[in-house]
Design an enzyme around this catalytic site. Structure first.
Site, PDB file in Angstrom:
ATOM      1  N   ARG A 157      -4.966  -4.213  14.225  1.00 16.68           N
ATOM      2  CA  ARG A 157      -3.640  -4.623  13.726  1.00 16.68           C
ATOM      3  C   ARG A 157      -3.256  -3.764  12.511  1.00 16.68           C
ATOM      4  NH1 ARG A 157      -1.772  -6.556   8.457  1.00 16.68           N
ATOM      5  NH2 ARG A 157      -0.022  -7.940   8.781  1.00 16.68           N
TER       6      ARG A 157
ATOM      7  N   THR B 109      -3.177  -7.642  -1.784  1.00 13.96           N
ATOM      8  CA  THR B 109      -2.692  -6.276  -1.554  1.00 13.96           C
ATOM      9  C   THR B 109      -2.258  -5.688  -2.895  1.00 13.96           C
ATOM     10  OG1 THR B 109      -1.964  -6.676   0.685  1.00 13.96           O
ATOM     11  CG2 THR B 109      -0.745  -4.997  -0.513  1.00 13.96           C
TER      12      THR B 109
ATOM     13  N   THR C 155       4.526  -6.893  -0.568  1.00 10.33           N
ATOM     14  CA  THR C 155       3.298  -7.637  -0.262  1.00 10.33           C
ATOM     15  C   THR C 155       3.650  -8.962   0.393  1.00 10.33           C
ATOM     16  OG1 THR C 155       1.378  -8.777  -1.182  1.00 10.33           O
ATOM     17  CG2 THR C 155       3.262  -8.496  -2.656  1.00 10.33           C
ATOM     18  N   GLY C 156       2.878  -9.329   1.396  1.00 12.10           N
ATOM     19  CA  GLY C 156       3.130 -10.594   2.093  1.00 12.10           C
ATOM     20  C   GLY C 156       2.830 -10.436   3.570  1.00 12.10           C
TER      21      GLY C 156
ATOM     22  N   GLY D 113       2.924  -9.004   6.680  1.00 14.99           N
ATOM     23  CA  GLY D 113       3.383  -7.659   7.023  1.00 14.99           C
ATOM     24  C   GLY D 113       4.356  -7.611   8.186  1.00 14.99           C
TER      25      GLY D 113
ATOM     26  N   GLY E 239      -0.412  -3.418   9.419  1.00 11.59           N
ATOM     27  CA  GLY E 239       0.635  -4.168   8.731  1.00 11.59           C
ATOM     28  C   GLY E 239       1.738  -3.262   8.221  1.00 11.59           C
ATOM     29  N   ASP E 240       2.492  -3.772   7.265  1.00  8.24           N
ATOM     30  CA  ASP E 240       3.635  -3.028   6.714  1.00  8.24           C
ATOM     31  C   ASP E 240       3.216  -1.988   5.675  1.00  8.24           C
ATOM     32  OD1 ASP E 240       2.824  -5.262   5.096  1.00  8.24           O
ATOM     33  OD2 ASP E 240       4.604  -4.920   3.855  1.00  8.24           O
TER      34      ASP E 240
HETATM   35  N1  ASP Z   1       1.425  -6.922   3.628  1.00  8.26           N
HETATM   36  C1  ASP Z   1       0.003  -6.894   3.891  1.00  8.26           C
HETATM   37  C2  ASP Z   1      -0.201  -6.823   5.392  1.00  8.26           C
HETATM   38  O1  ASP Z   1       0.482  -7.517   6.113  1.00  8.26           O
HETATM   39  C3  ASP Z   1      -0.731  -8.090   3.369  1.00  8.26           C
HETATM   40  C4  ASP Z   1      -0.388  -8.543   1.976  1.00  8.26           C
HETATM   41  O2  ASP Z   1       0.474  -7.974   1.326  1.00  8.26           O
HETATM   42  O3  ASP Z   1      -1.024  -9.490   1.486  1.00  8.26           O
HETATM   43  O4  ASP Z   1      -1.064  -6.116   5.825  1.00  8.26           O
END
Ligand code: ASP
Length: 358
Positions: free
Chosen positions: A255, A227, A278-279, A281, A257-258
């Site tokens: 789906r 991301t 990032t991570g 979500g 995400g955040d």
């Molecule tokens: N945060 C992003 C999501 O969940 C994914 C990521 O940051 O790697 O869509």
């Protein structure tokens, strides 16, 4: 020597000490944080960007590591050049994220992670700290640069977030560049999905029931990195944050995400800070992470670094991910609790950093 120069020298020395001594402080989890010197002088600026939490192996081919480092450095140089030329935080954040979206190493635009159906659905958002105006798109399938569509949502509609067909329809009215969905797909991401689906198929019991939080993310960290995001304080003191993603490998279609959710994966306010996350979500949504960093500064009087580290090391769980943030005074914080986070930062005070691991 004037008082102001002495204060600046002192803060530069403190920052230098912190760069060598403050980077691994949370026992039991990977961590990294950076406190840049406050931008005390008029016309000063700061920028941080990320290419996602999760990481490549430390023993990856040198060429791959070099490719990531040079992509991060090129995006940082572009942002730095624009800031030095006096461009606004919003313009710089959008331009840097567009550049990262166009690089297939990262999980945004071409090179995005695939859904379980093997398609690409992109999420993106942008926020202007000066006005609190913001725009976002979710689940877009044919927009080459979702971050620019998010900005158009902010500028041209009374809304904040457009999703799916509505976002595609809006893209048509705006004449933004469109590409076929399969042009986002790279062989590398296809392999990641195949590996992920095989891994899931080997766990039939877990797949049949609602997934607990810790099984939401693909277990191989390489399947969920990439991301992209950028946070900026420009030379007028305005802040902006921009984030863009393909989400997580093997996500259900539909789906979200955040990253396109203002306050969860992205936030900016001139009164506090700009944040891009990032991570996993779902975790960032649950805890409203980006807005919470700002709230802790505003309501609890914490510094940017204290607030950011609290969210990453106390609120989130190990391996959830990380964030980049810049405060109204130009300080930068980039904590993560995953093994690594592709990241880079610079300031008019002479800071320049490009890193993948600790
Ligand atoms: N945060 C992003 C999501 O969940 C994914 C990521 O940051 O790697 O869509």
């Amino acid at each position: 020597m004037t008082f102001t120069s002495l204060v600046m020298l002192a803060s530069l020395a403190a920052a230098a000490a912190c760069l060598t001594g403050c980077s691994a402080s949370s026992a039991g989890s990977s961590s990294s944080s950076l406190v840049a010197p406050p931008a005390a002088t008029p016309g000063s600026w700061s920028i941080a960007l990320h290419g996602g939490a999760g990481t490549i192996d430390k023993d990856s081919p040198k060429e791959l590591v070099a490719a990531y480092e040079s992509a991060l450095a090129a995006a940082l140089d572009e942002g730095t050049r624009r800031l030095a030329a006096g461009q606004s935080a919003l313009d710089v954040a959008e331009a840097v994220v567009r550049m990262l979206e166009d690089n297939e190493l990262f999980n945004a635009g071409r090179g995005a992670a695939l859904t379980a159906k093997g398609t690409v659905e992109l999420d993106s958002s942008i926020m202007d700290g000066a006005t609190l105006k913001c725009g976002a798109v979710a689940g877009v399938r044919t927009v080459k640069n979702p971050i620019s569509l998010a900005r158009l949502v902010m500028l041209k509609t009374p809304h904040v977030l457009l999703a799916g067909d509505g976002a595609e329809d809006f893209a048509t009215t705006q004449g933004v560049t469109r590409v076929p969905n399969d042009s986002f797909i790279t062989p590398r991401r296809r392999k990641m999905l195949d590996d992920h689906l095989k891994e899931q198929a080997a766990k039939p019991a877990a797949a049949a029931s609602p997934l607990p939080i810790d099984t939401l993310a693909p277990s191989n960290p390489q399947h969920r990195f990439g991301t992209v995001g950028c946070v900026v304080r420009d030379s007028k003191g305005n802040l902006a944050a921009a984030t863009s993603t393909g989400g997580m490998t093997g996500k259900r279609f539909g789906r979200i995400g955040d990253s396109p959710l203002i306050g969860a994966g992205n936030y900016a306010s001139n009164t506090t800070c700009a944040v891009s996350c990032t991570g996993t979500g779902e975790q960032f949504i649950r805890h409203g992470v980006a807005r919470m960093v700002a709230a802790r500064m505003e309501l609890a009087g914490e510094t940017l670094d204290q607030a950011a580290r609290h969210l990453v090391f106390k609120t989130l769980s190990p391996d959830d991910g990380g964030l980049i943030a810049v405060s109204r005074d130009g300080s930068i914080s980039m904590p993560f609790n995953s093994e690594g986070m592709f990241r880079a930062a610079a300031s008019s005070g002479g800071l320049r950093l490009v890193k993948i691991w600790e």
